[in-house]
Design an enzyme around this catalytic site. Structure first.
Site, PDB file in Angstrom:
ATOM      1  N   ASP A   1     -20.127   3.119 -36.886  1.00  0.00           N
ATOM      2  CA  ASP A   1     -19.348   3.763 -37.947  1.00  0.00           C
ATOM      3  C   ASP A   1     -18.111   4.348 -37.282  1.00  0.00           C
ATOM      4  O   ASP A   1     -18.191   4.918 -36.188  1.00  0.00           O
ATOM      5  CB  ASP A   1     -20.155   4.865 -38.634  1.00  0.00           C
ATOM      6  CG  ASP A   1     -19.455   5.392 -39.868  1.00  0.00           C
ATOM      7  OD1 ASP A   1     -19.841   4.988 -40.979  1.00  0.00           O
ATOM      8  OD2 ASP A   1     -18.522   6.207 -39.738  1.00  0.00           O
TER       9      ASP A   1
ATOM     10  N   ARG B   1     -16.438  -1.471 -40.009  1.00  0.00           N
ATOM     11  CA  ARG B   1     -17.248  -2.543 -40.596  1.00  0.00           C
ATOM     12  C   ARG B   1     -16.905  -3.919 -40.021  1.00  0.00           C
ATOM     13  O   ARG B   1     -15.830  -4.463 -40.206  1.00  0.00           O
ATOM     14  CB  ARG B   1     -17.135  -2.534 -42.122  1.00  0.00           C
ATOM     15  CG  ARG B   1     -15.781  -2.842 -42.676  1.00  0.00           C
ATOM     16  CD  ARG B   1     -15.699  -2.530 -44.152  1.00  0.00           C
ATOM     17  NE  ARG B   1     -15.817  -1.094 -44.382  1.00  0.00           N
ATOM     18  CZ  ARG B   1     -15.440  -0.481 -45.506  1.00  0.00           C
ATOM     19  NH1 ARG B   1     -14.943  -1.168 -46.500  1.00  0.00           N
ATOM     20  NH2 ARG B   1     -15.567   0.816 -45.647  1.00  0.00           N
TER      21      ARG B   1
ATOM     22  N   ASP C   1     -27.618   6.585 -45.148  1.00  0.00           N
ATOM     23  CA  ASP C   1     -26.682   7.502 -45.794  1.00  0.00           C
ATOM     24  C   ASP C   1     -25.641   6.821 -46.684  1.00  0.00           C
ATOM     25  O   ASP C   1     -25.007   7.466 -47.512  1.00  0.00           O
ATOM     26  CB  ASP C   1     -25.954   8.354 -44.740  1.00  0.00           C
ATOM     27  CG  ASP C   1     -25.119   7.514 -43.770  1.00  0.00           C
ATOM     28  OD1 ASP C   1     -25.120   6.280 -43.877  1.00  0.00           O
ATOM     29  OD2 ASP C   1     -24.466   8.105 -42.883  1.00  0.00           O
ATOM     30  N   HIS C   2     -25.451   5.512 -46.550  1.00  0.00           N
ATOM     31  CA  HIS C   2     -24.339   4.839 -47.229  1.00  0.00           C
ATOM     32  C   HIS C   2     -24.698   4.247 -48.594  1.00  0.00           C
ATOM     33  O   HIS C   2     -23.796   3.981 -49.386  1.00  0.00           O
ATOM     34  CB  HIS C   2     -23.793   3.710 -46.344  1.00  0.00           C
ATOM     35  CG  HIS C   2     -22.716   4.136 -45.404  1.00  0.00           C
ATOM     36  ND1 HIS C   2     -22.884   5.153 -44.497  1.00  0.00           N
ATOM     37  CD2 HIS C   2     -21.444   3.701 -45.222  1.00  0.00           C
ATOM     38  CE1 HIS C   2     -21.773   5.313 -43.792  1.00  0.00           C
ATOM     39  NE2 HIS C   2     -20.881   4.451 -44.221  1.00  0.00           N
TER      40      HIS C   2
ATOM     41  N   SER D   1     -12.380   1.687 -41.295  1.00  0.00           N
ATOM     42  CA  SER D   1     -13.804   1.628 -40.995  1.00  0.00           C
ATOM     43  C   SER D   1     -14.116   0.634 -39.882  1.00  0.00           C
ATOM     44  O   SER D   1     -13.394  -0.330 -39.658  1.00  0.00           O
ATOM     45  CB  SER D   1     -14.571   1.250 -42.262  1.00  0.00           C
ATOM     46  OG  SER D   1     -15.915   0.945 -41.965  1.00  0.00           O
TER      47      SER D   1
ATOM     48  N   ARG E   1     -10.596   9.845 -45.470  1.00  0.00           N
ATOM     49  CA  ARG E   1      -9.756   8.693 -45.816  1.00  0.00           C
ATOM     50  C   ARG E   1      -9.371   8.752 -47.282  1.00  0.00           C
ATOM     51  O   ARG E   1     -10.154   9.182 -48.127  1.00  0.00           O
ATOM     52  CB  ARG E   1     -10.494   7.379 -45.542  1.00  0.00           C
ATOM     53  CG  ARG E   1     -10.607   7.125 -44.071  1.00  0.00           C
ATOM     54  CD  ARG E   1     -10.960   5.692 -43.739  1.00  0.00           C
ATOM     55  NE  ARG E   1     -10.980   5.613 -42.279  1.00  0.00           N
ATOM     56  CZ  ARG E   1     -11.979   5.138 -41.566  1.00  0.00           C
ATOM     57  NH1 ARG E   1     -13.036   4.635 -42.164  1.00  0.00           N
ATOM     58  NH2 ARG E   1     -11.918   5.136 -40.258  1.00  0.00           N
TER      59      ARG E   1
END
Length: 801
Positions: free
Chosen positions: A213, A692, A148-149, A690, A495
């Site tokens: 995520d 990440r 999806d990213h 995030s 965000r």
């Protein structure tokens, strides 16, 4: 129906013939819920001919087992001898050792057994690379990858999706093949956003899921404990190792009254963010309760839980109710709802339970909100935003309105936005601002196309984008303004950090509900208050928009759209996963070096960061997403968004070996080449945003040893520990001011490194003076072993020997 859904062959043969179809459908749906996959097939006998249900091979460790949950909860309740909150029930119900685990909110580390893992494609690359490095043959729990990213928004859904498949072919092939080899389900590009797919397919009341995520808490809208983590945490769970979480505090949000008119579920979390701020939920689960809950749809609850990530919460959750039951039934999981009904006492808080903090919101009095710019906790009633913007010099003209994302892309969201668009069209009006629409999943896209919502949104001026994250995470090829041009956009995203959506630091981004975005896109200005203000039709007629309406769920059931799921084979051991050594997008990992056994002496301050430093600042997304599987290449974005306190500049720091200024990653590489270890100094809530883990991998890869700040965001602190770095906090936050950009810092006490025992730092100034300060940490014994081994992955390998 028993609350334990595994059934032996003997019990199956005892079923009457007329119950067999219902039983088979039940098993199929329950298998879907916990991860046997999503291979779709027609079930004409049990449902209507158009119904589709995901099903595949039954796996012994994947079932809805409320009996186990109940057993664990009973053990813990007897031990604690008090009523339990809902979040405590689900969390403690997944303890690895409910009888022996020490449980103290906010202090002890819990060892947990989550039910499943979900990874989006940007983070899945590193997670799967780490899993490959572990040497294990197959994942131990049901796991999925969701593409999806990596789909960039340019012209429209079909074209953007096709281009993404071509540009990202190497990465998609890696993820699909790795999934097949190691037993991980693969949702292809175009399937939809990970959190919407989970809500539609895998979430169910009482499940514990971890996802790579930060908006994984979206699943709390279906009564789940869903927690965002880094890839190394996901590897632990996929490896069958108990997963650690500091025992969360519990913040109760009591809802009374009823939502109505222009007020939406999004306004609840926008209000809560304004109250608690971006770090007010750190270390806590936010648990919604009270009579107002029943006025919110299941997908509306998911919206609220999703954006709970913006207040730093571990996760958020709602109690099981009839709105969740209806959603389960509409998404083909009625039998799961039936089992949940029988176990509802497990899925709501005990009467008299204790919350560490309580926030009360009367939904009947709540007004529509819009938060921003530049931070999601700067809350304003929509009625005030025009005057506030004028006072602060924020651009009033709305350049772009964007609806959708993982936060607000439900059928109800799209219907309410379309109801406003239809009113404008009936009066001859179209959007004054550009307008984009992001469906949350292929199922949502197909259903809004069938029911006409998509056409209405296009007719009013909208562009329907691919079923993907797109502009929400910076995957937006925006061309209507130049970089540095001051402008305003309004979104229904979660965000709005500086430059997050379009890489333009001058873009003033505001987050609000899809309804308000649509109204402001039609009006074209922040000064428009849809509750009181009039629009002017082309014929001069003045009219007000009627408050939005929309069905919670489609009357004709969902249209599943295209089949986009790839289930792993039963045995993938013979399959190969190839990574080209010349690839600039994928790179096999080399283990980090172990701790030397000595204190860390004379660490050079790489950068002293001023103000907010999110994971977007530490490891930018947007165009950098394509390097998420190549650690060395993506390390070229290390801290390029952070503000250097020495000169208030971004990506411009002094190289203390040469005296010249350079980019942060360039200076870090120069230090590494010359065997100079370094440290980063930061402010409050460092690593906000995030999940990440690249924001932790990159400093480790380029020679960083410690990050010293006033406070950390939860996920980032854990990610740093996992990679063998030292996340440390000033015992006295004012000591931040003692450190100068050209200092060297020695961290002492590592030979006796122990939980709860602070470390010392000697700050050596360039003028020859020095001073000693105290540094705190939150390491437990296991995490100290990660540091000593060089990383959690290194430690995992040691334990396999």
């Amino acid at each position: 129906m028993s609350s334990y859904t595994r059934t032996s062959s003997s019990s199956v043969t005892s079923l009457s013939v007329n119950k067999m179809a219902t039983y088979c459908l039940t098993v199929a749906r329950l298998q879907l819920a916990l991860g046997q996959g999503a291979r779709r097939f027609h079930v004409a006998a049990a449902l209507n001919a158009k119904a589709k249900v995901a099903m595949s091979r039954f796996e012994p460790n994947s079932y809805v087992n409320y009996d186990k949950l109940r057993s664990n909860i009973d053990i813990v309740r007897k031990r604690l001898n008090r009523p339990l909150t809902l979040s405590e029930k689900i969390v403690y119900g997944h303890l690895d050792d409910p009888a022996g685990q020490e449980i103290v909110r906010g202090r002890t580390y819990l060892r947990l057994r989550p039910d499943r893992v979900a990874m989006q494609d940007a983070t899945a690359q590193m997670a799967m690379l780490q899993f490959i490095s572990s040497g294990l043959p197959k994942v131990a729990v049901p796991s999925t990858i969701h593409c999806d990213h990596l789909i960039e928004a340019q012209t429209g859904g079909a074209q953007d999706l096709q281009r993404a498949k071509e540009v990202n072919h190497e990465v998609y092939n890696f993820l699909a093949s790795a999934g097949a080899k190691y037993g991980v389900g693969f949702w292809k590009p175009g399937s939809g956003i990970i959190h919407q797919i989970i809500l539609e397919n895998y979430a169910y009341p009482g499940v514990m899921l971890i996802g790579t995520d930060s908006h994984t808490p979206n699943g709390g809208g279906l009564g789940c404990i869903c927690i965002g983590v880094g890839g190394a945490d996901a590897v632990d769970v996929m490896a069958g190792i108990p997963w650690e979480l500091k025992c969360p505090n519990v913040i109760g949000v009591k809802l009374t009254g009823t939502l109505s008119g222009w007020t939406s579920p999004k306004d609840v979390i926008l209000k809560v963010a304004g109250i608690l701020t971006v770090k007010g939920g750190t270390g806590a689960i936010v648990e919604y309760h009270g009579p107002g809950v029943d006025s919110i749809s299941c997908t509306g609850m998911a919206t609220i839980c999703n954006m709970g990530a913006e207040i730093g919460a571990t996760t958020s959750v709602f109690p099981y109710n009839h709105r969740m039951r209806t959603y389960l039934e509409k998404t083909g999981r009625g039998e799961i709802a039936a089992v949940a009904n029988e176990n509802q006492d497990l899925l709501v808080p005990d009467s008299g339970c204790h919350y560490d903090q309580i926030v009360e919101i009367n939904l009947s009095e709540l007004k529509p909100h819009i938060n921003g710019p530049f931070t999601p906790d700067l809350a304003h009633p929509v009625s005030d935003i025009g005057s506030v913007a004028e006072k602060n010099g924020w651009p009033l003209d709305v350049k772009v309105g964007l609806i959708g994302s993982c936060t607000n892309s439900s059928y109800e969201d799209m219907g309410r936005a379309a109801s406003l668009a239809k009113q404008a069209l009936d009066k001859g009006l179209k959007c004054k601002a550009q307008f984009t629409v992001t469906p949350g999943s292929e199922q949502i896209r197909a259903t809004i196309e069938r029911d006409g919502y998509a056409k209405v949104l296009r007719d009013v001026g909208g562009v329907v984008l691919a079923n993907a994250c797109g502009p929400c995470i910076g995957q937006w090829d925006r061309r209507d303004v130049k970089k540095g041009e001051k402008n305003t956009i309004v979104t229904s995203f979660n965000r709005n950090f500086t430059a997050r959506n379009d890489a333009n630091p001058a873009t003033h981004a505001f987050v609000t509900s899809p309804e308000i975005v649509t109204a402001l896109a039609i009006a074209g200005t922040l000064k428009f208050n849809p509750e009181t203000d009039f629009l002017t039709a082309p014929n001069g007629e003045k009219f007000k928009l009627v408050p939005p309406t929309g069905d919670e769920l489609p009357a004709r059931d969902f249209d599943p759209g295209q089949d986009t799921y790839q289930h792993p084979p039963g045995d993938g051991t013979s399959l190969k996963v190839d990574v080209n050594p010349q690839s600039n997008r994928l790179q096999l990992l080399e283990p980090f070096d172990k701790w030397s056994g000595k204190d860390l002496e004379d660490l050079q301050v790489l950068i002293k960061v001023k103000g907010k430093c999110t994971t977007d600042h530490i490891s930018a997304a947007g165009p950098w997403l394509k390097f998420r599987g190549h650690l060395d290449n993506i390390s070229n974005n290390l801290l390029i968004g952070a503000v250097n306190i020495e000169n208030d500049a971004v990506n411009k720091i002094r190289n203390h070996l040469t005296g010249d200024f350079g980019g942060v990653p360039d200076v870090a590489r120069h230090y590494k080449k010359h065997n100079v270890s370094w440290v980063v100094v930061g402010d409050e809530n460092y690593g906000e945003g995030s999940s990440r883990e690249h924001a932790a991998l990159e400093p480790r890869h380029l020679g960083g040893r410690a990050i010293i700040v006033k406070s950390f965001a939860r996920i980032h602190e854990t990610n740093l520990k996992k990679q063998g770095l030292l996340p440390l906090t000033f015992a006295n936050p004012a000591d931040y001011d003692k450190i100068r950009p050209d200092d060297k810092i020695s961290i002492l006490g590592l030979k006796s490194f122990a939980p709860g025992k602070s470390l010392k730092a000697v700050i050596k100034h360039s003028d020859g003076s020095s001073e000693t300060i105290e540094l705190n940490h939150t390491f437990n014994e296991t995490q100290i072993e990660w540091f000593q081994a060089g990383s959690a992955l290194n430690r995992m390998k040691e334990l396999q020997k």
